[in-house]
Scaffold this motif. Structure first.
Motif, PDB file in Angstrom:
ATOM      1  N   ARG A  22       0.659  -1.038   0.208  1.00 56.41           N
ATOM      2  CA  ARG A  22      -0.072  -0.040  -0.084  1.00 56.41           C
ATOM      3  C   ARG A  22       0.913   1.562  -0.408  1.00 56.41           C
ATOM      4  NH1 ARG A  22      -4.089  -0.266   5.029  1.00 56.41           N
ATOM      5  NH2 ARG A  22      -4.789   1.523   3.781  1.00 56.41           N
ATOM      6  N   PRO A  23       0.796   2.145  -1.116  1.00 56.84           N
ATOM      7  CA  PRO A  23       1.307   3.546  -0.844  1.00 56.84           C
ATOM      8  C   PRO A  23       1.213   4.074   1.104  1.00 56.84           C
ATOM      9  CG  PRO A  23      -0.806   4.516  -2.021  1.00 56.84           C
ATOM     10  CD  PRO A  23      -0.384   2.591  -1.473  1.00 56.84           C
ATOM     11  N   ILE A  24       2.798   4.824   1.066  1.00 54.72           N
ATOM     12  CA  ILE A  24       2.555   5.415   2.502  1.00 54.72           C
ATOM     13  C   ILE A  24       2.277   6.416   2.525  1.00 54.72           C
ATOM     14  CG2 ILE A  24       4.381   5.890   4.301  1.00 54.72           C
ATOM     15  CD1 ILE A  24       5.249   3.037   3.834  1.00 54.72           C
ATOM     16  N   GLU A  25       1.159   7.605   2.528  1.00 58.50           N
ATOM     17  CA  GLU A  25       0.921   8.476   2.209  1.00 58.50           C
ATOM     18  C   GLU A  25       1.151   9.445   3.231  1.00 58.50           C
ATOM     19  OE1 GLU A  25      -1.585   9.086  -0.113  1.00 58.50           O
ATOM     20  OE2 GLU A  25      -1.811   7.454  -1.034  1.00 58.50           O
ATOM     21  N   LEU A  26       1.344   8.304   4.776  1.00 52.44           N
ATOM     22  CA  LEU A  26       2.101  10.415   5.783  1.00 52.44           C
ATOM     23  C   LEU A  26       2.827   9.042   6.038  1.00 52.44           C
ATOM     24  CD1 LEU A  26      -0.462  12.975   7.553  1.00 52.44           C
ATOM     25  CD2 LEU A  26       1.775  11.225   8.837  1.00 52.44           C
ATOM     26  N   LEU A  27       4.280  10.088   7.052  1.00 52.67           N
ATOM     27  CA  LEU A  27       5.047   9.339   7.713  1.00 52.67           C
ATOM     28  C   LEU A  27       5.112   9.818   8.790  1.00 52.67           C
ATOM     29  CD1 LEU A  27       7.633   7.869   8.945  1.00 52.67           C
ATOM     30  CD2 LEU A  27       8.710   9.121   6.951  1.00 52.67           C
ATOM     31  N   ALA A  28       5.078   9.968   9.781  1.00 49.35           N
ATOM     32  CA  ALA A  28       5.314  11.283  10.877  1.00 49.35           C
ATOM     33  C   ALA A  28       6.206  10.358  11.948  1.00 49.35           C
ATOM     34  CB  ALA A  28       4.584  10.938  11.643  1.00 49.35           C
TER      35      ALA A  28
ATOM     36  N   MET B 291       7.838   8.190  -2.292  1.00 53.15           N
ATOM     37  CA  MET B 291       7.228   9.037  -1.859  1.00 53.15           C
ATOM     38  C   MET B 291       6.907  10.118  -3.538  1.00 53.15           C
ATOM     39  SD  MET B 291       6.039  11.112   1.243  1.00 53.15           S
ATOM     40  CE  MET B 291       4.601   9.833   2.733  1.00 53.15           C
ATOM     41  N   VAL B 292       8.342  10.070  -3.760  1.00 52.63           N
ATOM     42  CA  VAL B 292       7.870  11.457  -4.879  1.00 52.63           C
ATOM     43  C   VAL B 292       8.162  10.496  -6.616  1.00 52.63           C
ATOM     44  CG1 VAL B 292      10.443  11.943  -6.931  1.00 52.63           C
ATOM     45  CG2 VAL B 292      10.726  12.437  -4.338  1.00 52.63           C
ATOM     46  N   GLU B 293       8.486   8.908  -6.614  1.00 51.74           N
ATOM     47  CA  GLU B 293       7.752   8.294  -7.335  1.00 51.74           C
ATOM     48  C   GLU B 293       6.507   8.267  -7.887  1.00 51.74           C
ATOM     49  OE1 GLU B 293      10.015   4.353  -7.020  1.00 51.74           O
ATOM     50  OE2 GLU B 293      11.950   5.085  -7.169  1.00 51.74           O
ATOM     51  N   ARG B 294       5.999   7.391  -6.721  1.00 50.32           N
ATOM     52  CA  ARG B 294       4.308   8.541  -6.669  1.00 50.32           C
ATOM     53  C   ARG B 294       3.911   9.832  -6.796  1.00 50.32           C
ATOM     54  NH1 ARG B 294       3.424   6.494  -1.977  1.00 50.32           N
ATOM     55  NH2 ARG B 294       2.528   8.357  -0.375  1.00 50.32           N
ATOM     56  N   GLY B 295       4.825  10.832  -7.381  1.00 52.71           N
ATOM     57  CA  GLY B 295       4.174  12.260  -6.917  1.00 52.71           C
ATOM     58  C   GLY B 295       3.370  12.390  -5.462  1.00 52.71           C
ATOM     59  N   GLY B 296       3.476  12.051  -4.404  1.00 58.04           N
ATOM     60  CA  GLY B 296       2.889  12.653  -3.375  1.00 58.04           C
ATOM     61  C   GLY B 296       2.905  12.293  -2.755  1.00 58.04           C
ATOM     62  N   GLY B 297       3.009  12.858  -1.633  1.00 58.68           N
ATOM     63  CA  GLY B 297       3.460  12.213   0.829  1.00 58.68           C
ATOM     64  C   GLY B 297       3.050  13.231   1.247  1.00 58.68           C
TER      65      GLY B 297
END
Length: 271
Positions: free
Chosen positions: A88-94, A136-142
């Motif tokens: 699954r894409p990681i949308e957010l990293l804290a 995230m860069v490869e996916r275009g967001g995050g």
């Protein structure tokens, strides 16, 4: 791992240092906001207890638990591989995990403790963010939230290595934010002041003046952090008192800032 749901339409967030304090509250706020979370800490017992409480917030949420010692590169790799295994894409990293060391540098503190601090507060952050930011860069967001501290705005007597580590994170976060701003990846630096967490006890600094003063609620810190991230802010200093401290530090020279911080970390005499 504790997989609660098969529905993967919810965004996935990773929170490090999530067993208590600001990290726990960040995970809680994310779940309330509709996220699934992967939470990590080196203390498995506390992490599992925290995950059980988190899972009760929203029965639809998937709360994944990964024990990892992020001060060790193998721990960072195991966390990243566990996240990758979810497909699954990681949308957010804290990126919140951190530790403090208190005492006079030359005579009181342990070099082993300070090297471990650098490994966790600095090296592991660069390592983990490097891996996840590339995806995230490869996916275009995050979104990436990096927990620094108001201590990162001034030298810290009796917390020399800790304050320097937080200054690193502040600079690092601002730099990669600039690099990533056209990629769709947002980076926000969180700079909390004294917060009502286990930090002071774990750092063995309960005798310090700052540890005996009023502290901010970690839930308020987490709320301010995620709001700033959603608003694409470069950094956030939660709380009026902390904002004033940072503003005052900008007007001081290094010697004055160091002296001011040193008054806060000075041990209070026993009553």
């Amino acid at each position: 791992m504790n997989a609660a749901q098969e529905d993967t339409t919810r965004p996935l967030g990773i929170v490090t240092g999530a067993s208590s304090g600001i990290g726990y509250e960040l995970a809680r706020k994310l779940i309330e906001g509709g996220y699934d979370v992967l939470v990590t800490s080196s203390d498995l017992e506390k992490l599992r207890a925290a995950a059980e409480r988190l899972a009760e917030i929203d029965p639809r949420a998937d709360v994944q638990v990964i024990q990892a010692d992020l001060s060790d590169p193998e721990g960072v790799r195991s966390l990243y591989e566990a996240a990758q295994s979810l497909r699954r894409p990681i949308e957010l990293l804290a990126a919140n995990a951190g530790v403090g060391v208190y005492g006079e540098f030359a005579e009181q503190t342990s070099l082993d403790d300070e090297i471990a601090l650098i490994n966790l507060n600095v090296t592991s952050q660069v390592h983990l963010i490097k891996l996840i930011a590339k995806d995230m860069v490869e996916r275009g967001g995050g979104d990436i939230l990096i927990t620094s501290s108001v201590a990162g705005t001034m030298p810290g007597p009796r917390m020399a290595v800790y304050a320097a580590s937080k200054a690193f994170l502040r600079s690092f976060g601002q730099a990669i934010r600039h690099e990533l701003k056209e990629s769709g990846v947002n980076v926000t630096v969180l700079m909390p002041g004294p917060t009502d967490t286990e930090f002071f006890e774990r750092a063995d600094m309960m005798q310090a003046k700052v540890a005996q003063q009023s502290k901010q609620d970690p839930a308020e810190v987490a709320e301010a952090a995620l709001r700033a991230l959603a608003e694409d802010s470069d950094h956030v200093v939660p709380g009026l008192k902390n904002k004033l401290q940072v503003a005052a530090a900008k007007l001081m020279g290094d010697e004055a800032k160091t002296s001011s911080h040193g008054k806060q970390t000075r041990p209070r005499p026993p009553h």
